[in-house]
Scaffold this motif. Structure first.
Motif, PDB file in Angstrom:
ATOM      1  N   LEU A  75       0.836  -1.278   0.003  1.00 41.44           N
ATOM      2  CA  LEU A  75       0.035   0.002  -0.075  1.00 41.44           C
ATOM      3  C   LEU A  75       0.809   1.233   0.004  1.00 41.44           C
ATOM      4  CD1 LEU A  75      -2.719  -1.003   2.696  1.00 41.44           C
ATOM      5  CD2 LEU A  75      -2.871  -1.124   0.140  1.00 41.44           C
ATOM      6  N   ARG A  76       0.162   2.488  -0.529  1.00 42.56           N
ATOM      7  CA  ARG A  76       1.131   3.567  -0.515  1.00 42.56           C
ATOM      8  C   ARG A  76       0.393   4.553   0.484  1.00 42.56           C
ATOM      9  NH1 ARG A  76       5.743   3.302  -2.890  1.00 42.56           N
ATOM     10  NH2 ARG A  76       5.586   5.416  -3.445  1.00 42.56           N
ATOM     11  N   ARG A  77      -0.517   4.279   1.232  1.00 41.06           N
ATOM     12  CA  ARG A  77      -1.023   5.115   2.187  1.00 41.06           C
ATOM     13  C   ARG A  77      -1.425   4.185   3.409  1.00 41.06           C
ATOM     14  NH1 ARG A  77      -6.474   5.053   2.083  1.00 41.06           N
ATOM     15  NH2 ARG A  77      -7.361   4.191   0.095  1.00 41.06           N
ATOM     16  N   TYR A  78      -1.926   4.830   4.582  1.00 34.19           N
ATOM     17  CA  TYR A  78      -2.577   4.322   5.714  1.00 34.19           C
ATOM     18  C   TYR A  78      -3.860   3.958   5.276  1.00 34.19           C
ATOM     19  CZ  TYR A  78      -5.053   3.841  10.146  1.00 34.19           C
ATOM     20  OH  TYR A  78      -5.748   3.693  11.131  1.00 34.19           O
ATOM     21  N   VAL A  79      -4.035   2.287   5.513  1.00 33.76           N
ATOM     22  CA  VAL A  79      -5.413   1.864   5.258  1.00 33.76           C
ATOM     23  C   VAL A  79      -5.863   1.346   6.666  1.00 33.76           C
ATOM     24  CG1 VAL A  79      -6.942   0.521   4.221  1.00 33.76           C
ATOM     25  CG2 VAL A  79      -5.317   1.525   2.882  1.00 33.76           C
ATOM     26  N   PRO A  80      -6.768   1.723   7.480  1.00 33.81           N
ATOM     27  CA  PRO A  80      -6.998   1.173   8.916  1.00 33.81           C
ATOM     28  C   PRO A  80      -7.328  -0.191   9.012  1.00 33.81           C
ATOM     29  CG  PRO A  80      -8.136   3.147   8.572  1.00 33.81           C
ATOM     30  CD  PRO A  80      -7.920   2.896   7.177  1.00 33.81           C
ATOM     31  N   SER A  81      -8.217  -0.871   7.958  1.00 33.20           N
ATOM     32  CA  SER A  81      -8.498  -2.390   8.084  1.00 33.20           C
ATOM     33  C   SER A  81      -7.383  -3.160   8.092  1.00 33.20           C
ATOM     34  CB  SER A  81      -9.404  -2.734   7.253  1.00 33.20           C
ATOM     35  OG  SER A  81      -9.042  -2.612   5.995  1.00 33.20           O
ATOM     36  N   ILE A  82      -6.103  -2.785   6.845  1.00 36.82           N
ATOM     37  CA  ILE A  82      -5.190  -3.621   6.696  1.00 36.82           C
ATOM     38  C   ILE A  82      -4.168  -3.331   7.956  1.00 36.82           C
ATOM     39  CG2 ILE A  82      -3.235  -4.114   5.113  1.00 36.82           C
ATOM     40  CD1 ILE A  82      -6.157  -4.976   4.209  1.00 36.82           C
ATOM     41  N   TYR A  83      -4.188  -2.014   8.128  1.00 41.45           N
ATOM     42  CA  TYR A  83      -2.803  -1.764   9.156  1.00 41.45           C
ATOM     43  C   TYR A  83      -3.153  -2.448  10.631  1.00 41.45           C
ATOM     44  CZ  TYR A  83      -0.285   0.831  12.866  1.00 41.45           C
ATOM     45  OH  TYR A  83       0.623   0.897  13.809  1.00 41.45           O
ATOM     46  N   TRP A  84      -4.418  -2.581  11.162  1.00 45.50           N
ATOM     47  CA  TRP A  84      -4.528  -3.006  12.304  1.00 45.50           C
ATOM     48  C   TRP A  84      -4.868  -4.626  12.290  1.00 45.50           C
ATOM     49  CZ3 TRP A  84      -3.499  -0.817  16.468  1.00 45.50           C
ATOM     50  CH2 TRP A  84      -3.608   0.720  16.620  1.00 45.50           C
ATOM     51  N   LEU A  85      -5.232  -5.090  11.033  1.00 50.90           N
ATOM     52  CA  LEU A  85      -5.052  -6.519  10.745  1.00 50.90           C
ATOM     53  C   LEU A  85      -3.435  -7.002  10.990  1.00 50.90           C
ATOM     54  CD1 LEU A  85      -6.025  -9.425  10.099  1.00 50.90           C
ATOM     55  CD2 LEU A  85      -5.806  -8.685   7.529  1.00 50.90           C
ATOM     56  N   THR A  86      -2.713  -6.362  10.453  1.00 53.06           N
ATOM     57  CA  THR A  86      -1.271  -6.568  10.654  1.00 53.06           C
ATOM     58  C   THR A  86      -0.849  -6.768  12.115  1.00 53.06           C
ATOM     59  OG1 THR A  86      -0.964  -5.522   8.439  1.00 53.06           O
ATOM     60  CG2 THR A  86       1.111  -6.005   9.787  1.00 53.06           C
ATOM     61  N   VAL A  87      -1.276  -5.652  12.832  1.00 52.49           N
ATOM     62  CA  VAL A  87      -1.049  -5.425  14.267  1.00 52.49           C
ATOM     63  C   VAL A  87      -1.511  -6.553  15.069  1.00 52.49           C
ATOM     64  CG1 VAL A  87      -1.123  -4.241  16.216  1.00 52.49           C
ATOM     65  CG2 VAL A  87      -0.901  -2.798  14.314  1.00 52.49           C
TER      66      VAL A  87
END
Length: 421
Positions: A75-87
């Motif tokens: 991704l080139r920007r912050y996407v909440p669903s993907i970011y927090w899935l990764t966390v």
């Protein structure tokens, strides 16, 4: 914790992206703690309740982590669903890596805590030497993001080891164990508000939320008879996953945690001046000394470590000797009959040479016993501990890497006899 001197400039350099992480608001810390709780309860559910096993569970989540990291870093920007899935996945995986060292390899928690602390220092050192910043407001390139996720993974492993070591030293129950990391996080917030270095405050709080979330998860999952809420690991995981999902949906809609504009951030992070920063460092040092003294004091008081008791399982019950009649005297006959049926079915399969069938059937025993714990244990704690040891012996025999039919039959026969015949 966002007290930063920030200079904005157009994001025009080749290879530079919009910032890939969220703004540090109260929502960030809420979801972080929720993710940490899931990391503890979901890993335990898959590993123990479903009987997948620690090593296989770790391998599964290593593959899942690689997959979600690939998507996140594309991704080139912050996407909440993907970011927090990764966390969430990093939380589970980091927990499993520490558990493997402790449970499978027998590495003492003080050693693993030290190793992960040194490893985190190395990651931060290399990251800073290359990028000249550790601020998460500057995750605008692939190398910085790679350092960021590596640091996150190590903080979860470190937080797990340090939190478990604290429980080992103190012997505190799940509710009481929440208080120490909560107090330390409050101290970090006070130091930051006073003018302490924001990046240092952020990473200290990030590490401390791991034992805080894990202890909250244990508190929810632990039976009421042991001062927990008795929800179990499966229900606890569902509750916190739903909470994470709802919060992420809100953030996706509101964009409350998106760093504004199509601009990258070039940050020179500082607190309220050298004097305030030195005072904050003094507060951190005083808190560390006080924590060390507290844990030393509690370690000198005789207690049974919750972790040791959990890991010892059947061996802890060897000090209790009961006849079959004594073992089941205070338990409902229907519950005992249900357990005995499962044990006898498993023994039949083992006698017939059906190893896979016996292994599958023994999962029902583990699930039933765990579900009945909150009801049976208060009726007769000694009998419950006695039978719990016999059940653990049977589970261990059936799930050995190289199962021995003779050992399996012996463990199952002893257990069947203990259940009344």
């Amino acid at each position: 914790m966002t007290t930063e001197l920030t200079v904005r400039r157009p994001s025009s350099r080749a290879g530079e992206m919009l910032n890939k992480v969220p703004e540090i608001t109260i929502w960030f810390w809420v979801i972080k703690i929720l993710c940490t709780t899931v990391g503890e309860s979901f890993a335990d559910w898959i590993n123990m309740t479903l009987g997948v096993g620690l090593t296989k569970t770790a391998l599964i989540f290593t593959v899942v982590l690689a997959a979600v990291l690939y998507v996140q870093m594309r991704l080139r920007r912050y996407v909440p669903s993907i970011y927090w899935l990764t966390v969430v996945v990093v939380s589970i995986t980091g927990t499993l890596y520490t558990d493997i060292l402790t449970d499978s390899q027998g590495v003492p928690l003080k050693v693993s805590t030290t190793v992960f602390a040194v490893l985190l220092a190395v990651v931060f050192g290399v990251w800073y030497a290359r990028e000249r910043t550790l601020s998460i407001h500057s995750i605008t390139s692939t190398p910085r993001e790679a350092f960021y996720w590596l640091a996150i993974l190590v903080t979860f492993a470190l937080g797990t080891a340090a939190g478990d070591w604290t429980l080992e030293l103190s012997g505190w129950g799940p509710g009481k164990a929440v208080l120490l990391p909560a107090a330390l996080i409050a101290m970090v917030v006070v130091a930051w508000r006073f003018g302490g270095q924001p990046v240092l405050a952020f990473w200290l709080a990030y590490i401390l939320t791991r034992p805080l979330g894990a202890n909250i998860g244990d508190w929810f999952a632990t039976p009421r008879s042991e001062q927990g809420l008795g929800l179990g690991t499966a229900l606890t995981s569902v509750i916190f996953l739903v909470a994470i999902g709802a919060t992420v949906l809100y953030l996706t809609w509101s964009k409350a945690d998106v760093i504004p504009g199509s601009e990258a951030l070039e940050t020179a992070v500082r607190g309220a001046g050298p004097g305030r920063e030195r005072l904050a460092l003094g507060l951190y040092a005083a808190a560390a000394i006080a924590t060390g003294l507290l844990l030393h004091h509690t370690s000198q008081i005789p207690h049974a470590s919750p972790l040791a008791a959990e890991e010892a399982g059947g061996s802890a019950s060897n000090n209790i000797q009961l006849t079959p009649a004594q073992a089941i005297a205070h338990f409902p006959s229907a519950d005992v009959a249900s357990l005995k049926t499962i044990v006898d079915d498993t023994l039949t399969k083992v006698n017939a040479g059906d190893q896979s069938g016996g292994t599958a059937r023994i999962k029902d025993l583990e699930t039933t016993w765990d579900d009945d714990e909150s009801k049976l244990k208060p009726l007769d704690g000694n009998a419950w501990t006695f039978l719990d040891g016999r059940i653990d012996d049977a589970l261990t025999a059936l799930r050995a890497s190289n199962p021995d039919p003779a050992t399996e039959k012996q463990a199952l026969t002893v257990l069947s006899t203990s259940l009344g015949g």
